[in-house]
Design a protein around this motif. Structure first.
Motif, short mmCIF file in Angstrom:
data_model
loop_
_atom_site.label_atom_id
_atom_site.label_comp_id
_atom_site.label_asym_id
_atom_site.label_seq_id
_atom_site.Cartn_x
_atom_site.Cartn_y
_atom_site.Cartn_z
N TRP A 21 55.67 48.04 52.40
CA TRP A 21 54.09 48.51 52.10
C TRP A 21 53.32 48.48 53.54
O TRP A 21 52.81 49.57 53.69
CB TRP A 21 53.48 47.72 50.90
N TYR A 22 53.68 47.84 54.33
CA TYR A 22 53.01 47.62 55.73
C TYR A 22 53.42 48.89 56.35
O TYR A 22 52.66 49.68 57.09
CB TYR A 22 53.41 46.52 56.49
N LEU A 23 54.69 49.23 56.12
CA LEU A 23 55.11 50.35 56.77
C LEU A 23 54.74 51.83 56.23
O LEU A 23 54.29 52.71 57.12
CB LEU A 23 56.77 50.51 56.70
N ILE A 24 54.80 51.86 54.76
CA ILE A 24 54.02 52.94 54.07
C ILE A 24 52.49 53.28 54.72
O ILE A 24 52.01 54.06 55.14
CB ILE A 24 54.22 52.83 53.01
N PHE A 25 51.75 52.18 54.77
CA PHE A 25 50.28 52.01 54.94
C PHE A 25 49.90 52.52 56.50
O PHE A 25 49.25 53.36 56.64
CB PHE A 25 49.51 50.89 54.66
N THR A 26 50.78 51.80 57.46
CA THR A 26 50.54 52.02 58.79
C THR A 26 51.13 53.39 59.27
O THR A 26 50.44 54.49 59.74
CB THR A 26 50.82 51.06 59.63
N VAL A 27 52.62 53.67 59.40
CA VAL A 27 53.23 54.71 59.60
C VAL A 27 52.92 56.05 58.95
O VAL A 27 52.68 57.12 59.30
CB VAL A 27 54.77 54.50 60.03
N GLY A 28 53.11 55.60 57.68
CA GLY A 28 53.22 56.79 56.65
C GLY A 28 51.93 57.21 56.65
O GLY A 28 51.26 58.50 56.47
N GLY A 29 50.91 56.52 56.64
CA GLY A 29 49.32 56.89 56.56
C GLY A 29 49.01 57.79 57.73
O GLY A 29 48.30 58.74 57.62
N THR A 41 39.22 36.35 58.88
CA THR A 41 40.44 36.57 58.20
C THR A 41 40.94 37.90 57.69
O THR A 41 39.65 38.48 57.51
CB THR A 41 40.82 35.88 57.02
N PHE A 42 41.92 38.89 57.73
CA PHE A 42 42.32 39.97 57.55
C PHE A 42 41.47 40.81 58.25
O PHE A 42 40.51 41.52 57.91
CB PHE A 42 42.02 40.29 55.92
N ALA A 43 42.02 41.22 59.67
CA ALA A 43 41.15 42.21 60.49
C ALA A 43 41.23 43.44 60.19
O ALA A 43 40.30 44.31 60.50
CB ALA A 43 41.89 41.67 61.75
N THR A 44 42.45 43.98 59.37
CA THR A 44 42.48 45.33 59.05
C THR A 44 42.43 45.48 57.65
O THR A 44 42.80 44.47 56.84
CB THR A 44 43.80 45.78 59.56
N LEU A 45 42.06 46.28 57.11
CA LEU A 45 42.19 46.62 55.59
C LEU A 45 43.57 46.49 54.99
O LEU A 45 43.74 46.12 53.87
CB LEU A 45 41.77 48.30 55.17
N THR A 46 44.60 47.11 55.88
CA THR A 46 46.17 46.87 55.32
C THR A 46 46.52 45.47 54.96
O THR A 46 47.01 44.94 54.19
CB THR A 46 47.05 47.57 56.09
N GLU A 47 46.03 44.60 56.00
CA GLU A 47 46.30 43.22 55.70
C GLU A 47 45.63 42.59 54.53
O GLU A 47 46.33 41.60 53.82
CB GLU A 47 45.80 42.46 56.92
N ARG A 48 44.36 42.93 54.11
CA ARG A 48 43.45 42.39 53.12
C ARG A 48 44.21 42.94 51.93
O ARG A 48 44.44 42.38 50.78
CB ARG A 48 42.38 42.85 52.98
N ILE A 49 44.75 44.10 51.86
CA ILE A 49 45.39 44.63 50.52
C ILE A 49 46.68 44.17 50.28
O ILE A 49 47.07 43.86 49.21
CB ILE A 49 45.65 46.25 50.66
N LEU A 50 47.61 44.06 51.46
CA LEU A 50 48.95 43.37 51.34
C LEU A 50 49.02 41.89 51.14
O LEU A 50 49.97 41.08 50.71
CB LEU A 50 49.76 43.84 52.39
N GLY A 51 47.63 41.20 51.52
CA GLY A 51 47.66 39.76 51.09
C GLY A 51 48.37 38.87 52.67
O GLY A 51 49.26 38.09 52.24
#
Length: 303
Positions: A105-113, A162-172
């Motif tokens: 999901w990190y790949l999808i949110f960052t690269v795919g997004g 904590t959680f500098a990016t929105l992706t980090e917060r969503i994925l925990g």
């Protein structure tokens, strides 16, 4: 007991500045990789990568993801700063690596997004249907909503750390230190140089408009090329009226300012209008009155 202490140290929260530094290092690495990749195509036809740029970037970021997040649970910037991601969804306080689903999901949110952000408008640019217009509006609304959520997340990050990016917060996923935190060494020599230079540059920007550069140039030229022994007779004025004292060309509509030198009307008028304290560049005389030259100068006097 020692092992539990080591585990507690390994999950210590990371400083805010360290997390922001890691993000900036990641951006710098991506720019460096892209510049190195595009330099390989300098010998090809210009614009050869323009049509496939989003796909090429996505492929490069996929390779980076494979050798950073997927294999080491940390980006390159985090690895440099002794940081890695921890699965914050686990109930235990000990370090837990990211799960495969979180990595995917990190790949999808960052690269795919990012790929979708660059390609979504191209997918509907050639369509003029009403449905495509609605889709464009939905895309714009969704992009704006994500930007707003990112802003809110950043404000929360500044408060809690904590959680500098929105992706980090969503994925925990949470940034922790790989090893016990050491003393952060900060050198201020470069910062001091930058502060001094910027202060000096701002002072010059404030000072330069106050300096009459043209008058200073004329004053220096009068010092370097002084002319003495000139009389104010009409014959001397006639002898020196073969060239303008400002432009050096044959004077157009010759005028005098009260000294023995002659100027083009447009040269002396423009300089006098821009500087009311204008002086003759040859002798330094001030402008008493702008008078047309009484003598008619024939072209045969040049020979």
């Amino acid at each position: 007991m020692a092992s539990s202490t080591g585990n507690e140290k390994s999950v210590n929260p990371v400083l805010r500045i360290s997390q922001l530094d890691a993000l900036e290092l990641n951006k710098a690495l991506e720019q460096l990789v892209w510049s190195q990749f595009t330099s390989c195509f300098h010998g090809f036809k210009p614009g050869v990568l323009a049509n496939f740029e989003p796909e090429v970037k996505a492929f490069l970021w996929l390779i980076l993801w494979r050798f950073t997040i997927y294999s080491k649970n940390a980006t390159v910037g985090q690895a440099i700063l002794n940081i890695q991601y921890k699965n914050n969804l686990s109930q235990t306080e000990k370090y837990q690596p990211l799960s495969k689903h979180q990595k995917l999901w990190y790949l999808i949110f960052t690269v795919g997004g990012r790929w979708l952000e660059e390609r979504c408008f191209d997918l509907f640019s050639n369509r003029q249907l009403q449905s495509s217009c609605k889709i464009k509006r939905y895309i714009n609304f969704g992009a704006g909503l994500l930007k707003f959520c990112g802003l809110v997340n950043f404000l929360i990050f500044l408060q809690k750390g904590t959680f500098a990016t929105l992706t980090e917060r969503i994925l925990g996923i949470r940034s922790v230190f790989c090893k016990p935190q050491g003393v952060r060494q900060v050198g201020f020599e470069y910062m001091n140089r930058e502060l001094l230079w910027h202060g000096f540059a701002e002072f010059l920007i404030y000072l330069l408009p106050l300096i009459n550069a043209q008058k200073l140039k004329l004053k220096l030229s009068s010092w370097c090329l002084p002319i003495a022994g000139l009389s104010n007779s009409e014959n001397t004025s006639a002898d020196h009226c073969k060239e303008c004292s400002l432009c050096g060309e044959w004077p157009t509509m010759p005028h005098t300012i009260g000294c023995s030198h002659v100027f083009c009307y447009f040269c002396i008028k423009s300089n006098y209008l821009s500087d009311m304290y204008f002086t003759c560049p040859k002798c330094g005389s001030e402008v008493h009155s702008l008078q047309p030259l009484k003598y008619k100068i024939e072209m045969t006097e040049l020979h």
